[in-house]
Scaffold this motif. Structure first.
Motif, short mmCIF file in Angstrom:
data_model
loop_
_atom_site.label_atom_id
_atom_site.label_comp_id
_atom_site.label_asym_id
_atom_site.label_seq_id
_atom_site.Cartn_x
_atom_site.Cartn_y
_atom_site.Cartn_z
N ASP A 89 43.84 49.08 40.15
CA ASP A 89 44.70 48.23 39.33
C ASP A 89 44.55 48.58 37.85
N LYS A 90 45.63 49.07 37.25
CA LYS A 90 45.60 49.44 35.83
C LYS A 90 45.45 48.23 34.92
N ASP A 91 45.78 47.03 35.43
CA ASP A 91 45.70 45.82 34.62
C ASP A 91 44.34 45.14 34.70
N ALA A 92 43.46 45.65 35.54
CA ALA A 92 42.13 45.05 35.65
C ALA A 92 41.38 45.20 34.33
N PRO A 93 40.50 44.26 34.00
CA PRO A 93 39.70 44.41 32.78
C PRO A 93 38.77 45.60 32.91
N SER A 94 38.14 45.98 31.81
CA SER A 94 37.16 47.07 31.87
C SER A 94 36.03 46.69 32.82
N PHE A 95 35.30 47.70 33.30
CA PHE A 95 34.24 47.40 34.25
C PHE A 95 33.16 46.50 33.64
N GLU A 96 32.81 46.74 32.39
CA GLU A 96 31.78 45.91 31.77
C GLU A 96 32.24 44.47 31.62
N ASP A 97 33.54 44.26 31.30
CA ASP A 97 34.06 42.90 31.26
C ASP A 97 34.05 42.28 32.65
N TYR A 98 34.33 43.09 33.66
CA TYR A 98 34.32 42.63 35.05
C TYR A 98 32.91 42.19 35.46
N LEU A 99 31.90 42.92 35.02
CA LEU A 99 30.52 42.53 35.29
C LEU A 99 30.15 41.23 34.59
N GLY A 100 30.63 41.06 33.36
CA GLY A 100 30.29 39.87 32.61
C GLY A 100 28.78 39.79 32.37
N ASP A 101 28.23 38.59 32.45
CA ASP A 101 26.81 38.40 32.21
C ASP A 101 25.94 38.97 33.32
N ALA A 102 26.54 39.39 34.43
CA ALA A 102 25.75 40.04 35.49
C ALA A 102 25.24 41.40 35.02
N LYS A 103 25.71 41.90 33.88
CA LYS A 103 25.15 43.12 33.30
C LYS A 103 23.65 42.97 33.08
N PHE A 104 23.21 41.75 32.81
CA PHE A 104 21.79 41.48 32.60
C PHE A 104 20.98 41.91 33.82
N ALA A 105 21.52 41.64 35.03
CA ALA A 105 20.84 42.03 36.26
C ALA A 105 20.82 43.54 36.42
N PHE A 106 21.92 44.19 36.10
CA PHE A 106 21.97 45.65 36.20
C PHE A 106 21.01 46.31 35.21
#
Length: 446
Positions: free
Chosen positions: A156-173
């Motif tokens: 989907d070209k309209d999906a947000p960037s991957f980092e936005d998709y992760l949101g605060d779950a980036k903390f876990a990564f």
């Protein structure tokens, strides 16, 4: 675009903590999932260590569809639908390898590793006037995201960037996918992908790893058999203070928070491995400071990628095949710089603990199989499942971002958050609507 008239929110009543069994067995719902969930979400495809050199490739999946993860001759990463644009045959039938071109075995159309169509059988004679080859290259994903060595994609070209998709779950990564010492020295796959098929709905697997803290009773036999890395009987408090965390994007993570001053002796059966991980722990304290003791024990990134960040350290992708069948792919990680004896030790431990031969995975598979079968009966479908533990008790945590419930409170907030987001994907027609729904819920308890 949604093609059926059912409302997923009528089946997923998270405010009441009740989930219809229909969502686990209904084939029409499953067909809708392929378009509404898997064609729009960010999906895990592979790891950078699988495509180290130009021409390297790995055949992965996105939902039911076969895709090729490859690095072209210039070093750029691409992900293509594994389907010839002539008649649809797979252009790559090997799991992994290195090549300069992907050649279809049906009519010999060939494609470069950047996806361009470079060879057509009898092109000069058969096609008059000649067609434009640049318009018939391999079908490429709309977006690619790379984070901490992992590689993701969305159609989907309209999906947000991957980092936005992760949101605060980036903390876990950030805490779970780094090297054991908390540095950016990197990880790599230990061996190839383990693949097997389970007769269950993919969502049972996703919710299990999103933060089903109650199911640990299923692994009591594993603890008694002392299959943990230390060879000692396992205990729930090995992970320290338990923290369940849900995110409005549908992700869920189960954190453990251990005292910073403790000695890490969980790998004590081998002195080399024990010394290595004790050294890593000491360096982790220096590299990560007060976050060093916070570990994402297990989690799910919506919709179908689950991970363990310790004991074992692994990713699991639950590829759907039908409403009642899932193809599971599990990979294991080690530090690139780990000594060979450590890698050997972890290989043996991972095999007995997780994967199709691992005892914990066997416990889980039995649960998922029976849960799916128990959802299929005429009488069974009349009664919803009970997801009421910890309704509305989530709050904030001083360290871990997200909607948090701390032990000893028992909560099923993470599965509820997962199904709330699933229902939004199923009912809403655009990414702007999905983002608005996410913002409305924000950090509210579930």
């Amino acid at each position: 675009m949604k093609s059926t008239d059912f409302s997923a929110c009528d089946l997923v009543k998270t405010a009441e903590g009740e989930i219809s069994r229909e969502i686990f067995v209904n084939e029409n719902i499953y067909e809708e999932e392929k378009a509404q969930v898997f064609a729009r979400s960010w999906l895990y495809v592979g790891h950078e260590s699988q495509i180290k050199k130009p021409g390297d490739f790995f055949v992965s999946k996105m939902g039911e569809e076969s895709v090729i993860l490859t690095r072209d001759q210039k070093g750029e990463v691409h992900i293509f639908l594994n389907s010839c644009t002539h008649r649809g045959m797979k252009v790559c039938r090997y799991d992994e390898g290195n090549t300069r071109t992907f050649t279809c075995p049906y009519h010999a159309w060939s494609f470069a590793t950047d996806g361009q169509l470079v060879g057509v059988q009898d092109y000069e004679n058969a096609y008059q006037p000649p067609f434009d080859k640049s318009e018939w290259g391999l079908i490429e994903v709309a977006q690619i995201g790379q984070y901490m060595g992992t590689i993701w994609a969305t159609w989907d070209k309209d999906a947000p960037s991957f980092e936005d998709y992760l949101g605060d779950a980036k903390f876990a990564f950030d805490l779970g996918l780094c090297a054991w010492d908390g540095s950016d020295s990197g990880t790599e796959l230990l061996g190839s992908v383990q693949k097997w098929i389970v007769p269950c709905n993919w969502k049972f697997i996703a919710e299990n790893f999103a933060g089903d803290a109650l199911h640990v009773v299923s692994h009591r036999s594993v603890d008694l058999a002392r299959l943990g890395p230390s060879g000692k009987e396992g205990r729930r408090d090995d992970y320290g203070k338990l923290v369940l965390t849900a995110y409005p994007q549908g992700h869920g993570v189960f954190f453990g928070v251990v005292p910073l001053g403790q000695t890490r002796t969980e790998y004590a059966e081998s002195k080399i491995t024990s010394d290595y991980f004790q050294h890593c722990w000491n360096q982790r304290l220096k590299n990560l400071g007060e976050n060093a003791g916070t570990c994402p024990v297990v989690g799910t990134i919506f919709p179908n990628m689950s991970f363990h960040a310790q004991q074992p350290r692994t990713l699991l992708v639950s590829h759907p095949r039908s409403a009642n069948e899932t193809e599971m792919w599990r990979v294991y990680f080690v530090d690139k710089k780990a000594p060979d004896e450590v890698k050997k030790f972890l290989r043996e431990y991972y095999i007995r603990y997780a994967g199709p031969a691992g005892m914990t995975e066997q416990d889980d598979m039995e649960n998922w199989n029976y849960a799916t079968a128990a959802s299929e009966g005429t009488i069974a479908r009349r009664k919803p499942y009970h997801y009421k533990a910890g309704l509305g008790v989530g709050g904030k945590h001083k360290t871990v971002p997200g909607i948090v419930t701390e032990h000893p409170v028992t909560s099923e907030q993470n599965p509820r958050a997962f199904y709330q987001r699933w229902a939004e994907y199923m009912d809403l027609g655009s990414w702007s609507e999905l983002i608005d729904a996410q913002k409305i819920r924000g950090g509210a308890p579930i």
